[in-house]
Design a protein around this motif. Sequence first.
Motif, short mmCIF file in Angstrom:
data_model
loop_
_atom_site.label_atom_id
_atom_site.label_comp_id
_atom_site.label_asym_id
_atom_site.label_seq_id
_atom_site.Cartn_x
_atom_site.Cartn_y
_atom_site.Cartn_z
N PRO A 287 -15.72 -11.26 3.63
CA PRO A 287 -16.68 -10.96 4.70
C PRO A 287 -16.13 -10.16 5.88
O PRO A 287 -16.88 -9.77 6.76
CB PRO A 287 -17.12 -12.34 5.17
N THR A 288 -14.83 -9.87 5.89
CA THR A 288 -14.24 -9.15 7.03
C THR A 288 -13.67 -7.80 6.58
O THR A 288 -13.29 -7.63 5.42
CB THR A 288 -13.12 -9.96 7.70
N LYS A 289 -13.56 -6.90 7.53
CA LYS A 289 -12.96 -5.60 7.22
C LYS A 289 -11.52 -5.73 6.73
O LYS A 289 -11.16 -5.10 5.73
CB LYS A 289 -13.06 -4.67 8.43
N PRO A 290 -10.65 -6.54 7.37
CA PRO A 290 -9.28 -6.67 6.84
C PRO A 290 -9.23 -7.17 5.40
O PRO A 290 -8.40 -6.73 4.62
CB PRO A 290 -8.62 -7.66 7.80
N GLU A 291 -10.13 -8.08 5.04
CA GLU A 291 -10.16 -8.56 3.65
C GLU A 291 -10.66 -7.48 2.70
O GLU A 291 -10.15 -7.34 1.59
CB GLU A 291 -11.04 -9.81 3.55
N ALA A 292 -11.63 -6.69 3.12
CA ALA A 292 -12.13 -5.58 2.29
C ALA A 292 -11.03 -4.53 2.14
O ALA A 292 -10.80 -4.02 1.04
CB ALA A 292 -13.38 -4.98 2.90
N LEU A 293 -10.34 -4.23 3.22
CA LEU A 293 -9.25 -3.25 3.17
C LEU A 293 -8.16 -3.72 2.22
O LEU A 293 -7.62 -2.94 1.43
CB LEU A 293 -8.69 -3.01 4.57
N SER A 294 -7.86 -5.00 2.26
CA SER A 294 -6.87 -5.59 1.37
C SER A 294 -7.29 -5.38 -0.08
O SER A 294 -6.46 -5.03 -0.94
CB SER A 294 -6.74 -7.08 1.68
N TYR A 295 -8.54 -5.58 -0.38
CA TYR A 295 -9.03 -5.38 -1.75
C TYR A 295 -8.88 -3.93 -2.19
O TYR A 295 -8.42 -3.64 -3.29
CB TYR A 295 -10.49 -5.81 -1.88
N PHE A 296 -9.24 -3.01 -1.32
CA PHE A 296 -9.21 -1.59 -1.68
C PHE A 296 -7.80 -1.04 -1.82
O PHE A 296 -7.53 -0.25 -2.73
CB PHE A 296 -9.99 -0.75 -0.65
N ILE A 297 -6.86 -1.42 -0.92
CA ILE A 297 -5.54 -0.77 -0.95
C ILE A 297 -4.36 -1.75 -1.00
O ILE A 297 -3.21 -1.30 -1.07
CB ILE A 297 -5.37 0.20 0.23
N ALA A 298 -4.59 -3.04 -0.94
CA ALA A 298 -3.52 -4.06 -0.99
C ALA A 298 -2.43 -3.75 0.02
O ALA A 298 -2.73 -3.51 1.18
CB ALA A 298 -2.98 -4.22 -2.40
N GLY A 299 -1.16 -3.75 -0.40
CA GLY A 299 -0.05 -3.48 0.51
C GLY A 299 0.69 -4.75 0.89
O GLY A 299 0.24 -5.86 0.62
N ASP A 300 1.82 -4.57 1.56
CA ASP A 300 2.66 -5.71 1.96
C ASP A 300 1.94 -6.63 2.93
O ASP A 300 2.21 -7.83 2.97
CB ASP A 300 3.96 -5.21 2.59
N ASP A 301 1.03 -6.08 3.73
CA ASP A 301 0.32 -6.89 4.72
C ASP A 301 -1.10 -7.23 4.27
O ASP A 301 -1.97 -7.50 5.08
CB ASP A 301 0.29 -6.16 6.06
N ARG A 302 -1.32 -7.27 2.97
CA ARG A 302 -2.67 -7.55 2.45
C ARG A 302 -3.15 -8.92 2.91
O ARG A 302 -2.36 -9.85 3.08
CB ARG A 302 -2.71 -7.42 0.94
N ALA A 303 -4.46 -9.02 3.09
CA ALA A 303 -5.07 -10.25 3.58
C ALA A 303 -5.21 -11.30 2.49
O ALA A 303 -5.28 -12.49 2.78
CB ALA A 303 -6.43 -9.95 4.20
N ALA B 114 -8.66 4.83 4.26
CA ALA B 114 -9.37 3.66 3.75
C ALA B 114 -10.05 2.89 4.89
O ALA B 114 -11.18 2.42 4.76
CB ALA B 114 -8.42 2.75 2.98
N SER B 115 -9.37 2.78 6.02
CA SER B 115 -9.96 2.11 7.19
C SER B 115 -11.18 2.88 7.68
O SER B 115 -12.24 2.28 7.96
CB SER B 115 -8.92 2.00 8.30
N GLU B 116 -11.06 4.19 7.76
CA GLU B 116 -12.19 5.03 8.18
C GLU B 116 -13.33 4.94 7.17
O GLU B 116 -14.50 4.86 7.54
CB GLU B 116 -11.73 6.48 8.35
N PHE B 117 -13.01 4.93 5.89
CA PHE B 117 -13.99 4.78 4.81
C PHE B 117 -14.81 3.51 5.02
O PHE B 117 -16.04 3.52 4.94
CB PHE B 117 -13.27 4.76 3.47
N LEU B 118 -14.12 2.40 5.29
CA LEU B 118 -14.83 1.13 5.50
C LEU B 118 -15.70 1.20 6.76
O LEU B 118 -16.81 0.66 6.76
CB LEU B 118 -13.84 -0.02 5.60
#
Length: 158
Positions: free
Chosen positions: A64-80, A35-39
């Motif tokens: 507006p940030t990659k960590p926030e976009a990553l959070s949207y795509f895959i969530a997780g315990d450390d989601r933004a 997912a990180s590579e995808f972004l």
Amino acid sequence: MITKEQVLEAQNKWGNGVVKIGSLKESRIECEAYASEFLDIRYAFEAGTVLFKPTKCAFEQFRPTKPEALSYFIAGDDRACDEDKGFAIQPWTKVRFENTGFILEDHRAIAMGNYFFTDLNGDEAKVEYTFGYKLINDELKIDVHHSSFPFPNPEDVV
């Protein structure tokens, strides 16, 4: 000049990437890495501002940030963002685009229409979208992503 075919190819790669993210959900480490590579590959975060307004967000509507976009795509315990459930890990089996139109320029393209996400039961979710693409090193990268559910039919609203 960016061509319609280049935009269609970028859309196909985006849809296939979303499907692949979901296929990796049982292997969290591999899913996060992909997912990180995808972004990195599909979005222009490294090149400047990305205007990202995903579909299923009520409280933190803009990402507006990659960590926030990553959070949207895959969530997780450390989601933004607390409201994220992991849109891409639904999972989806197919993504298809129905484009209403394109604006094509030398280094920028915009596409608008509907895209459809097929779930494991074969049901489709229809979502409206606008994607803005920037040509960076011969690759189209998204720097505007807006999607939303269609307005409900007034006859269906009680």
